[in-house]
Design a protein around this motif. Structure first.
Motif, PDB file in Angstrom:
ATOM      1  N   VAL A 118     -16.579 -65.885  63.501  1.00 43.85           N
ATOM      2  CA  VAL A 118     -15.347 -64.790  64.568  1.00 43.85           C
ATOM      3  C   VAL A 118     -14.675 -65.016  64.026  1.00 43.85           C
ATOM      4  CG1 VAL A 118     -14.938 -64.399  66.493  1.00 43.85           C
ATOM      5  CG2 VAL A 118     -18.033 -64.951  65.691  1.00 43.85           C
ATOM      6  N   PRO A 119     -13.537 -64.092  63.668  1.00 46.71           N
ATOM      7  CA  PRO A 119     -11.924 -63.968  63.653  1.00 46.71           C
ATOM      8  C   PRO A 119     -11.144 -64.250  64.421  1.00 46.71           C
ATOM      9  CG  PRO A 119     -12.327 -61.616  62.593  1.00 46.71           C
ATOM     10  CD  PRO A 119     -13.866 -62.806  62.911  1.00 46.71           C
ATOM     11  N   LEU A 120     -11.578 -64.291  65.975  1.00 45.85           N
ATOM     12  CA  LEU A 120     -10.844 -64.038  66.868  1.00 45.85           C
ATOM     13  C   LEU A 120     -11.249 -64.636  67.981  1.00 45.85           C
ATOM     14  CD1 LEU A 120     -10.635 -60.045  67.538  1.00 45.85           C
ATOM     15  CD2 LEU A 120      -9.439 -61.452  66.272  1.00 45.85           C
ATOM     16  N   PHE A 121     -10.269 -65.436  67.965  1.00 43.40           N
ATOM     17  CA  PHE A 121     -10.137 -66.791  69.065  1.00 43.40           C
ATOM     18  C   PHE A 121      -9.820 -66.792  70.453  1.00 43.40           C
ATOM     19  CE2 PHE A 121     -11.980 -69.242  65.813  1.00 43.40           C
ATOM     20  CZ  PHE A 121     -11.460 -68.521  64.423  1.00 43.40           C
ATOM     21  N   GLU A 122     -10.777 -66.624  71.427  1.00 43.09           N
ATOM     22  CA  GLU A 122     -10.521 -66.754  73.035  1.00 43.09           C
ATOM     23  C   GLU A 122      -9.649 -66.969  74.099  1.00 43.09           C
ATOM     24  OE1 GLU A 122     -12.830 -62.760  72.531  1.00 43.09           O
ATOM     25  OE2 GLU A 122     -13.305 -65.033  71.893  1.00 43.09           O
ATOM     26  N   TYR A 123      -9.013 -68.019  74.427  1.00 42.66           N
ATOM     27  CA  TYR A 123      -8.915 -68.849  75.490  1.00 42.66           C
ATOM     28  C   TYR A 123      -8.418 -68.407  76.526  1.00 42.66           C
ATOM     29  CZ  TYR A 123      -7.341 -70.944  70.190  1.00 42.66           C
ATOM     30  OH  TYR A 123      -7.706 -71.305  68.872  1.00 42.66           O
ATOM     31  N   VAL A 133      -8.568 -62.000  58.854  1.00 43.32           N
ATOM     32  CA  VAL A 133      -8.931 -60.417  59.695  1.00 43.32           C
ATOM     33  C   VAL A 133      -7.633 -60.024  58.508  1.00 43.32           C
ATOM     34  CG1 VAL A 133      -7.482 -59.316  61.440  1.00 43.32           C
ATOM     35  CG2 VAL A 133      -9.328 -61.329  61.596  1.00 43.32           C
ATOM     36  N   PHE A 134      -8.353 -58.018  58.781  1.00 49.04           N
ATOM     37  CA  PHE A 134      -7.496 -57.222  57.613  1.00 49.04           C
ATOM     38  C   PHE A 134      -6.786 -57.414  58.614  1.00 49.04           C
ATOM     39  CE2 PHE A 134      -9.810 -58.513  54.220  1.00 49.04           C
ATOM     40  CZ  PHE A 134     -10.710 -58.134  54.227  1.00 49.04           C
ATOM     41  N   ARG A 135      -5.696 -55.786  58.013  1.00 48.00           N
ATOM     42  CA  ARG A 135      -4.194 -55.276  58.829  1.00 48.00           C
ATOM     43  C   ARG A 135      -5.718 -54.525  59.998  1.00 48.00           C
ATOM     44  NH1 ARG A 135      -1.301 -50.624  59.736  1.00 48.00           N
ATOM     45  NH2 ARG A 135      -2.564 -49.387  58.679  1.00 48.00           N
ATOM     46  N   THR A 136      -4.714 -54.310  61.307  1.00 48.96           N
ATOM     47  CA  THR A 136      -4.939 -53.374  62.090  1.00 48.96           C
ATOM     48  C   THR A 136      -4.539 -53.060  63.291  1.00 48.96           C
ATOM     49  OG1 THR A 136      -4.997 -55.525  64.165  1.00 48.96           O
ATOM     50  CG2 THR A 136      -7.041 -55.254  62.877  1.00 48.96           C
ATOM     51  N   ASN A 137      -4.362 -52.362  63.262  1.00 43.96           N
ATOM     52  CA  ASN A 137      -3.217 -51.381  64.236  1.00 43.96           C
ATOM     53  C   ASN A 137      -3.263 -50.789  65.432  1.00 43.96           C
ATOM     54  OD1 ASN A 137      -5.748 -49.490  64.363  1.00 43.96           O
ATOM     55  ND2 ASN A 137      -4.006 -47.978  62.586  1.00 43.96           N
ATOM     56  N   VAL A 138      -3.978 -51.850  66.440  1.00 43.40           N
ATOM     57  CA  VAL A 138      -4.277 -52.289  68.002  1.00 43.40           C
ATOM     58  C   VAL A 138      -5.144 -53.368  67.885  1.00 43.40           C
ATOM     59  CG1 VAL A 138      -6.680 -50.275  67.877  1.00 43.40           C
ATOM     60  CG2 VAL A 138      -5.426 -50.590  69.952  1.00 43.40           C
ATOM     61  N   MET A 139      -5.061 -53.963  68.651  1.00 40.47           N
ATOM     62  CA  MET A 139      -5.719 -54.861  69.174  1.00 40.47           C
ATOM     63  C   MET A 139      -5.169 -55.007  71.313  1.00 40.47           C
ATOM     64  SD  MET A 139      -3.977 -57.744  67.675  1.00 40.47           S
ATOM     65  CE  MET A 139      -5.195 -59.153  68.351  1.00 40.47           C
ATOM     66  N   GLY A 140      -6.999 -55.737  71.600  1.00 46.14           N
ATOM     67  CA  GLY A 140      -6.973 -55.924  73.553  1.00 46.14           C
ATOM     68  C   GLY A 140      -8.166 -56.298  73.725  1.00 46.14           C
ATOM     69  N   TRP A 141      -7.977 -55.882  75.188  1.00 45.06           N
ATOM     70  CA  TRP A 141      -9.312 -56.929  75.516  1.00 45.06           C
ATOM     71  C   TRP A 141      -9.901 -55.459  76.250  1.00 45.06           C
ATOM     72  CZ3 TRP A 141      -9.735 -61.422  75.652  1.00 45.06           C
ATOM     73  CH2 TRP A 141      -8.651 -62.603  75.585  1.00 45.06           C
ATOM     74  N   TYR A 142     -11.621 -55.643  75.967  1.00 45.86           N
ATOM     75  CA  TYR A 142     -12.906 -55.281  76.648  1.00 45.86           C
ATOM     76  C   TYR A 142     -13.622 -56.651  77.769  1.00 45.86           C
ATOM     77  CZ  TYR A 142     -12.478 -51.210  73.562  1.00 45.86           C
ATOM     78  OH  TYR A 142     -11.450 -49.916  72.614  1.00 45.86           O
ATOM     79  N   THR A 151     -14.537 -59.907  87.651  1.00 45.09           N
ATOM     80  CA  THR A 151     -15.741 -61.161  86.870  1.00 45.09           C
ATOM     81  C   THR A 151     -16.320 -60.631  85.691  1.00 45.09           C
ATOM     82  OG1 THR A 151     -15.814 -62.419  89.670  1.00 45.09           O
ATOM     83  CG2 THR A 151     -17.680 -62.321  87.376  1.00 45.09           C
ATOM     84  N   GLY A 152     -16.582 -61.476  84.811  1.00 45.93           N
ATOM     85  CA  GLY A 152     -17.110 -60.615  83.388  1.00 45.93           C
ATOM     86  C   GLY A 152     -16.279 -61.697  82.310  1.00 45.93           C
ATOM     87  N   VAL A 153     -17.486 -61.191  81.281  1.00 53.14           N
ATOM     88  CA  VAL A 153     -16.799 -61.344  80.240  1.00 53.14           C
ATOM     89  C   VAL A 153     -15.928 -61.193  79.188  1.00 53.14           C
ATOM     90  CG1 VAL A 153     -17.657 -62.553  77.402  1.00 53.14           C
ATOM     91  CG2 VAL A 153     -19.560 -62.697  79.854  1.00 53.14           C
ATOM     92  N   TYR A 154     -14.589 -61.249  78.867  1.00 54.01           N
ATOM     93  CA  TYR A 154     -13.508 -61.095  78.096  1.00 54.01           C
ATOM     94  C   TYR A 154     -13.769 -60.950  77.690  1.00 54.01           C
ATOM     95  CZ  TYR A 154     -11.876 -59.022  82.843  1.00 54.01           C
ATOM     96  OH  TYR A 154     -11.695 -59.335  84.690  1.00 54.01           O
ATOM     97  N   TYR A 155     -13.895 -59.866  76.035  1.00 53.00           N
ATOM     98  CA  TYR A 155     -13.856 -60.295  74.506  1.00 53.00           C
ATOM     99  C   TYR A 155     -12.225 -59.496  74.016  1.00 53.00           C
ATOM    100  CZ  TYR A 155     -18.773 -60.197  75.426  1.00 53.00           C
ATOM    101  OH  TYR A 155     -20.109 -60.875  75.685  1.00 53.00           O
ATOM    102  N   CYS A 156     -11.707 -60.319  72.854  1.00 55.88           N
ATOM    103  CA  CYS A 156     -11.152 -59.733  72.331  1.00 55.88           C
ATOM    104  C   CYS A 156     -11.181 -58.884  70.802  1.00 55.88           C
ATOM    105  CB  CYS A 156     -10.161 -60.456  71.578  1.00 55.88           C
ATOM    106  SG  CYS A 156      -8.675 -60.782  71.128  1.00 55.88           S
ATOM    107  N   HIS A 157     -10.293 -58.314  71.251  1.00 56.90           N
ATOM    108  CA  HIS A 157     -11.091 -56.874  69.803  1.00 56.90           C
ATOM    109  C   HIS A 157     -10.003 -56.350  69.439  1.00 56.90           C
ATOM    110  CE1 HIS A 157     -11.434 -52.805  68.829  1.00 56.90           C
ATOM    111  NE2 HIS A 157     -12.433 -52.891  69.092  1.00 56.90           N
ATOM    112  N   ALA A 158     -10.029 -56.114  68.259  1.00 57.28           N
ATOM    113  CA  ALA A 158      -8.776 -55.455  66.919  1.00 57.28           C
ATOM    114  C   ALA A 158      -9.494 -54.605  66.022  1.00 57.28           C
ATOM    115  CB  ALA A 158      -8.266 -56.682  65.744  1.00 57.28           C
ATOM    116  N   ALA A 159      -8.979 -53.940  65.662  1.00 58.85           N
ATOM    117  CA  ALA A 159      -8.964 -52.936  64.575  1.00 58.85           C
ATOM    118  C   ALA A 159      -7.849 -51.935  64.041  1.00 58.85           C
ATOM    119  CB  ALA A 159     -10.769 -51.746  65.842  1.00 58.85           C
ATOM    120  N   LEU A 160      -8.318 -51.120  62.980  1.00 57.53           N
ATOM    121  CA  LEU A 160      -7.997 -50.428  61.917  1.00 57.53           C
ATOM    122  C   LEU A 160      -8.115 -48.688  62.711  1.00 57.53           C
ATOM    123  CD1 LEU A 160      -5.471 -49.883  60.880  1.00 57.53           C
ATOM    124  CD2 LEU A 160      -7.605 -50.094  58.562  1.00 57.53           C
TER     125      LEU A 160
END
Length: 121
Positions: free
Chosen positions: A2-7, A28-37, A90-99
């Motif tokens: 997994v190329p994204l690491f959460e802390y 991770v290739f080029r992305t134009n949006v990043m965030g959290w779900y 409360t929940g599981v938080y996921y990092c996300h990146a996309a093109l």
């Protein structure tokens, strides 16, 4: 791999603060949006906050005024500062990146494995 690491997840009392961090690796290739779900118990995964390359931010209504997203385009990191936390955060938080394409469709995306945030006294 997994190329994204959460802390930064953990247990925090209601009203408290927590900061999540997400870093990318060379896979991770080029992305134009990043965030959290997040996925809260009994609910589907939902958008929390995102930021585009151009600095446009989007927040879920439930977190506006309490959460702030910080994106570093050079370091390819994205942090989420959470304040005034509530039990419903409360929940599981996921990092996300996309093109994203110009029409808004997703050419490709990446997800982290998630980090648990528990808000309880």
């Amino acid at each position: 791999q997994v190329p994204l690491f959460e802390y930064g997840g953990g247990l925090v009392q209601p009203g408290g603060s927590l900061r999540l961090a997400c870093a990318t690796d060379g896979g991770v290739f080029r992305t134009n949006v990043m965030g959290w779900y997040r996925r809260s118990p009994g609910k589907q995964r939902e958008l929390v906050a995102t930021e585009t390359d151009g600095g446009t931010t989007t927040y879920a209504d439930s977190v506006k005024g309490r959460f702030t997203i910080y994106r570093n385009n050079v370091k390819r990191t994205v942090d989420l500062q959470m304040s005034s936390l509530r039990s419903e955060d409360t929940g599981v938080y996921y990092c996300h990146a996309a093109l994203l394409e110009l029409d808004g469709t997703t050419r490709y995306e990446y997800w982290g494995e998630g980090t648990q945030v528990t808000v309880a006294s």
